[in-house]
Design a protein around this motif. Structure first.
Motif, short mmCIF file in Angstrom:
data_model
loop_
_atom_site.label_atom_id
_atom_site.label_comp_id
_atom_site.label_asym_id
_atom_site.label_seq_id
_atom_site.Cartn_x
_atom_site.Cartn_y
_atom_site.Cartn_z
N THR A 82 0.98 -0.86 -0.52
CA THR A 82 0.11 0.44 0.18
C THR A 82 0.93 1.13 0.09
O THR A 82 0.54 1.92 -0.40
N VAL A 83 2.08 1.46 0.32
CA VAL A 83 2.69 2.64 1.20
C VAL A 83 4.02 2.37 -0.88
O VAL A 83 3.84 3.43 -1.39
N ALA A 84 3.92 0.90 -1.27
CA ALA A 84 4.35 1.50 -2.36
C ALA A 84 3.97 1.86 -3.58
O ALA A 84 4.12 2.61 -4.32
N ALA A 85 2.53 1.30 -3.49
CA ALA A 85 1.41 2.05 -4.69
C ALA A 85 1.35 3.57 -4.29
O ALA A 85 1.08 4.27 -5.33
N ILE A 86 1.31 4.12 -2.96
CA ILE A 86 0.81 5.78 -2.68
C ILE A 86 1.99 6.52 -3.42
O ILE A 86 2.63 7.07 -3.71
N GLY A 87 3.36 5.88 -3.06
CA GLY A 87 4.89 6.32 -3.31
C GLY A 87 5.09 6.37 -5.25
O GLY A 87 5.64 7.30 -5.80
N ILE A 88 4.47 5.26 -5.40
CA ILE A 88 4.59 4.64 -7.17
C ILE A 88 4.01 6.45 -7.88
O ILE A 88 4.15 6.25 -9.05
N ILE A 89 2.47 6.71 -7.02
CA ILE A 89 1.88 7.42 -8.19
C ILE A 89 2.73 9.23 -7.29
O ILE A 89 2.38 9.65 -8.74
N ALA A 90 2.80 9.42 -6.72
CA ALA A 90 3.20 10.26 -6.19
C ALA A 90 4.29 10.79 -7.62
O ALA A 90 4.59 11.51 -7.57
N PHE A 91 5.54 9.65 -7.17
CA PHE A 91 6.69 9.62 -8.25
C PHE A 91 6.83 9.49 -9.87
O PHE A 91 6.91 10.63 -9.94
#
Length: 123
Positions: free
Chosen positions: A49-58
């Protein structure tokens, strides 16, 4: 395989940031009372879940194609590893974050090497 410095910097920073955030966030989840298999599954889900948020942000600045794979693997492995380690011994948020950032860097390097080897086979 991306070779332009701007995108390489973005890919590396995404993986390291996802590892740092996943390691820090999952320390709040796990405790010494949890069994290791239960904490592993919960840590994996939270790390992803944290990775998905980071992928969207970056991904807004660096594109999602190249940074998706190492960031998602980083989130998953950091979430599982840090929570499993935290179920056996006490970890501070700083230690977990630094371990997560190191995992992110290693995963990015391994993914980049695997991609380079696949490109050699193709040509």
């Amino acid at each position: 395989m991306e070779t332009r410095p701007y995108f390489i910097l973005g890919d590396v920073s995404c993986s390291v940031t996802v590892g740092l955030a996943s390691g820090t966030v999952v320390t709040a989840l796990g405790s010494l009372e949890w069994s290791m298999p239960v904490s592993m599954v919960a840590g994996m889900l939270l790390g992803m879940t944290v990775a998905a948020i980071g992928i969207i942000a970056f991904g807004l600045w660096f594109g999602m194609t190249e940074l998706h794979m190492p960031a998602m693997i980083t989130g998953m492995l950091t979430g599982m590893g840090i929570v499993m380690l935290g179920s056996t011994q006490f970890l501070t948020e700083v230690t977990a974050g630094l371990l997560g950032a190191l995992i992110g860097l290693v995963i990015y390097l391994l993914t980049w090497i695997a991609d380079a080897l696949l490109q050699l086979e193709r040509s």
